[in-house]
Design a protein around this motif. Structure first.
Motif, PDB file in Angstrom:
ATOM      1  N   GLY A  15      -2.684   4.234  -7.098  1.00 55.17           N
ATOM      2  CA  GLY A  15      -2.701   3.352  -5.938  1.00 55.17           C
ATOM      3  C   GLY A  15      -4.132   3.084  -5.523  1.00 55.17           C
ATOM      4  O   GLY A  15      -5.068   3.294  -6.298  1.00 55.17           O
ATOM      5  N   ASN A  16      -4.299   2.620  -4.306  1.00 51.40           N
ATOM      6  CA  ASN A  16      -5.615   2.277  -3.799  1.00 51.40           C
ATOM      7  C   ASN A  16      -6.011   3.182  -2.646  1.00 51.40           C
ATOM      8  O   ASN A  16      -5.178   3.518  -1.802  1.00 51.40           O
ATOM      9  CB  ASN A  16      -5.648   0.829  -3.308  1.00 51.40           C
ATOM     10  CG  ASN A  16      -5.614  -0.160  -4.431  1.00 51.40           C
ATOM     11  OD1 ASN A  16      -6.248   0.043  -5.460  1.00 51.40           O
ATOM     12  ND2 ASN A  16      -4.863  -1.227  -4.262  1.00 51.40           N
ATOM     13  N   LEU A  17      -7.278   3.572  -2.636  1.00 54.21           N
ATOM     14  CA  LEU A  17      -7.872   4.243  -1.496  1.00 54.21           C
ATOM     15  C   LEU A  17      -8.498   3.130  -0.657  1.00 54.21           C
ATOM     16  O   LEU A  17      -9.373   2.414  -1.151  1.00 54.21           O
ATOM     17  CB  LEU A  17      -8.936   5.224  -1.974  1.00 54.21           C
ATOM     18  CG  LEU A  17      -9.588   6.070  -0.905  1.00 54.21           C
ATOM     19  CD1 LEU A  17      -8.716   7.278  -0.641  1.00 54.21           C
ATOM     20  CD2 LEU A  17     -10.946   6.525  -1.363  1.00 54.21           C
ATOM     21  N   VAL A  18      -8.045   2.966   0.578  1.00 57.20           N
ATOM     22  CA  VAL A  18      -8.513   1.864   1.420  1.00 57.20           C
ATOM     23  C   VAL A  18      -9.421   2.428   2.501  1.00 57.20           C
ATOM     24  O   VAL A  18      -9.015   3.273   3.296  1.00 57.20           O
ATOM     25  CB  VAL A  18      -7.325   1.104   2.056  1.00 57.20           C
ATOM     26  CG1 VAL A  18      -7.822  -0.063   2.891  1.00 57.20           C
ATOM     27  CG2 VAL A  18      -6.384   0.617   0.980  1.00 57.20           C
ATOM     28  N   SER A  19     -10.662   1.966   2.528  1.00 58.42           N
ATOM     29  CA  SER A  19     -11.643   2.460   3.492  1.00 58.42           C
ATOM     30  C   SER A  19     -11.503   1.712   4.816  1.00 58.42           C
ATOM     31  O   SER A  19     -10.696   0.782   4.957  1.00 58.42           O
ATOM     32  CB  SER A  19     -13.052   2.279   2.943  1.00 58.42           C
ATOM     33  OG  SER A  19     -13.369   0.908   2.873  1.00 58.42           O
TER      34      SER A  19
END
Length: 98
Positions: A15-19
């Protein structure tokens, strides 16, 4: 050793790590795998497996390893668990015939 549950087939997801600034970088979600020893009543011996914590709860809910493997689909089981399922079915058939 693969990061896959022997009983449920649960594996790594991505998945994505969203900052905070909404930038997306790829990350991996690893399953919560535990090395456990489960007791098989039919075979009268213990079995070491690498399963997820969720699978451990499911085994307890269904009433033990033998009951879990009886209901599990063959596609999602590892080769070790599939061999164990066949041994249990063979032992149950031998006990019913005797």
């Amino acid at each position: 050793m693969s990061r896959r549950c022997d009983l449920t087939g649960k594996g790594v997801q991505s998945g994505n790590l969203v900052s905070h600034s909404n930038r997306k970088t790829k990350r991996r979600f690893l399953p919560n795998l535990c090395n456990v020893t489960l007791e098989s009543e039919t075979l009268k011996r213990s079995v070491r497996l690498r399963i997820s914590a969720n699978a451990l709860k499911s085994v307890d809910h269904r009433g033990g390893l033998d009951a879990f493997l009886a209901k599990a689909r063959d596609e999602e089981l590892s080769p070790v668990a599939l061999d164990l399922k066949r041994q249990i079915a063979k032992a149950v058939a031998a006990a019913a015939a005797a």
